[in-house]
Design an enzyme around this catalytic site. Structure first.
Site, short mmCIF file in Angstrom:
data_model
loop_
_atom_site.label_atom_id
_atom_site.label_comp_id
_atom_site.label_asym_id
_atom_site.label_seq_id
_atom_site.Cartn_x
_atom_site.Cartn_y
_atom_site.Cartn_z
N TYR A 144 26.78 14.08 24.05
CA TYR A 144 27.19 14.99 23.25
C TYR A 144 27.82 16.36 23.94
CZ TYR A 144 26.41 18.34 19.38
OH TYR A 144 26.76 19.04 18.25
N ASP A 239 29.73 18.81 31.79
CA ASP A 239 29.30 19.37 30.48
C ASP A 239 27.94 19.82 30.83
OD1 ASP A 239 28.50 20.68 28.45
OD2 ASP A 239 28.95 18.91 26.85
N LYS A 267 24.01 27.87 26.13
CA LYS A 267 22.63 28.00 25.98
C LYS A 267 22.08 28.76 27.10
CE LYS A 267 22.13 23.60 23.84
NZ LYS A 267 22.72 22.34 23.77
C1 LIG Z 1 24.16 21.96 23.07
C2 LIG Z 1 25.21 21.35 23.84
C3 LIG Z 1 26.60 21.39 23.46
C4 LIG Z 1 27.10 22.15 22.37
O1 LIG Z 1 26.69 23.70 22.36
P1 LIG Z 1 26.60 24.51 21.02
O2 LIG Z 1 26.38 25.88 21.48
O3 LIG Z 1 25.72 24.08 20.23
O4 LIG Z 1 27.97 24.30 20.47
C5 LIG Z 1 27.52 20.87 24.19
N1 LIG Z 1 27.27 19.97 25.34
C6 LIG Z 1 25.78 19.76 25.54
C7 LIG Z 1 25.79 19.24 26.91
C8 LIG Z 1 24.88 20.65 24.79
O5 LIG Z 1 23.74 20.06 25.25
#
Ligand SMILES: *Cc1c(COP(=O)(O)O)cnc(C)c1O
Length: 427
Positions: A144, A239, A267
């Site tokens: 994701y 990511d 985050k």
């Molecule tokens: C949470 C998350 C995202 C998206 O971040 P948002 O601040 O919710 O847009 C992208 N990549 C990873 C790995 C995530 O855990």
């Protein structure tokens, strides 16, 4: 406390907000009950509007590594807000946050702050495409990367939970450039490069897959991606929106000793306020406007309050905190594994640092296909039994739960006891 119950609030919310929530998995649909409306939180505990207290393992889905309402963050937010909430002009604190990220993460020479993880990954892919002059990307099934069009192909997190890993509403041409492979399958990535080499701009990967439960990278997998991307002149994007600053001071890349070309953050670097960042090699980052031609902008980017919360969070992340997280998380792991053994249950507890997941399946999970063999009905029963006992887990089999530095030994032991009871629940 509110004068209204969780279900009264949910009924009203459904009238004015699709599904009653502003992000899908919050609706608790996968576990067959109504969500708790949260009134307040402190440290590792949260309270719902009915006054029920829970030990929280969601932690706002990752940002709250020091726990809720962490006093240095609250104080930093208060002070920043008092000086003005947004200027649309540069501030000293943004420079400090950028310097801190560059110091801790060796592969990052420059960073651009944005407002969410979604924006960070969008920007990373745009940069990779501009830098290489190619358009295709490779992502992994169950990975994701936020909700931008390009990534909603075989996506994890809520998209997987709700059975819409590939979303409607996205033009076919947009996703035609998104190639997918199974996580931990290096051969599959090699095959894609063999066929599409001259067209692949980037490989984007969660170095520890945390949006399909928790799946560690197999030995050599990340190094293999590093080698393949280097060999084919494609950009390797880690990511680390979830893993960044959680798995150690330099995230998963530090833990596994791999330097990607670009890294996305979110985050934790916002300490619970909206933020994201993309960083990496100066050569690529200098493609961004205003130095380079790749456009990217944001009215609230580098917002002073979010930056203040992020700085307070990162400054407090020292070796001691990571040691504490590891000892709490391994205590939880031992407890859960003992319970499974005592009850002769074949389920899989998987953990990397302070990210963990209990898969209701019999084989170790190394990719999304294996994760989806989990018994989600059984998970739902388990989840409800945990909630009933005051343990608040993510309401989906395909999400990680997070241990924070605010959790106590007592929290962990209570959670292990609740886990023993919940594993025996039958509805
Ligand atoms: C949470 C998350 C995202 C998206 O971040 P948002 O601040 O919710 O847009 C992208 N990549 C990873 C790995 C995530 O855990």
């Amino acid at each position: 406390m509110s004068s209204q119950s969780n279900s009264q609030l949910m009924a009203q919310a459904r009238e004015v907000i699709p599904g009653g929530v502003n992000s899908p998995v919050r609706a608790f649909g996968p576990v067959g009950i109504e969500p708790r409306f949260i009134d307040r939180a402190a440290g590792s505990h949260i309270w719902d509007v009915e006054g029920k207290e829970y030990i929280d393992y969601v932690g706002s889905w990752g940002p709250l590594i020091h726990g809720h309402a962490y006093p240095p963050v609250v104080e930093a937010v208060r002070q920043a807000a008092g000086r003005g909430t947004s200027f649309g002009a540069p501030t000293a604190a943004e420079v400090e946050l950028a310097q801190l990220v560059c110091e801790r993460v060796a592969s990052v020479q420059m960073v651009r702050l944005v407002n969410s993880g979604t924006e960070a990954t969008m920007t990373a892919v745009r940069l990779a495409r501009a830098f290489t002059g190619r358009s295709r990307i490779i992502k992994f099934t169950g990975g994701y990367h936020g909700h931008a069009d390009t990534f909603l192909v075989k996506a994890g997190s809520g998209a997987a939970t709700l059975g819409t890993p590939t979303s409607p509403g996205i033009p076919r041409e947009v996703v035609a450039d998104t190639l997918t492979a199974e996580f931990n399958n290096l051969e599959a990535v090699g095959r894609l490069f063999k066929i599409h080499s001259a067209q692949i701009a980037a490989v984007i990967v969660e170095p520890v897959c945390g949006n399909a439960g928790v799946i560690p990278p197999a030995d050599g997998f990340l190094q293999g991606l590093r080698d393949l991307t280097a060999q084919h002149a494609a950009v390797l994007i880690f990511d680390e929106v979830m893993t960044g600053f959680r798995l150690g001071p330099s995230g998963a890349q530090g833990l596994f000793g791999i330097n990607p070309d670009l890294t996305t953050f979110g985050k934790i670097i916002g300490g619970g306020l909206p933020i994201g960042a993309v960083g990496g090699a100066a050569e690529i980052m200098k493609q961004l406007a205003p130095v380079g031609p790749v456009y990217q902008a944001g009215t609230l980017s580098g917002n002073p309050i979010a930056v203040a919360a992020g700085l307070a969070t990162l400054r407090a992340l020292n070796e001691e905190v990571y040691t504490k997280l590891e000892s709490l998380a391994s205590r939880l792991e031992n407890g859960f594994k003992n319970n499974l053994a005592k009850l002769s249950l074949p389920f899989q507890f998987q953990r990397v640092g302070s990210m963990a997941c209990l898969f209701f399946t019999e084989q170790p999970v190394g990719n999304y296909a294996q994760a989806s063999s989990s018994d989600t009905e059984r998970f739902a029963v388990y989840f409800r039994a945990m909630l009933e006992q005051g343990i608040y887990l993510p309401p989906s089999q395909f999400e990680a739960f997070f241990i924070s530095a605010a959790h106590t030994l007592e929290d962990i032991d209570r959670t292990v006891d609740a886990n023993f009871a919940a594993l025996q629940a039958d509805g």
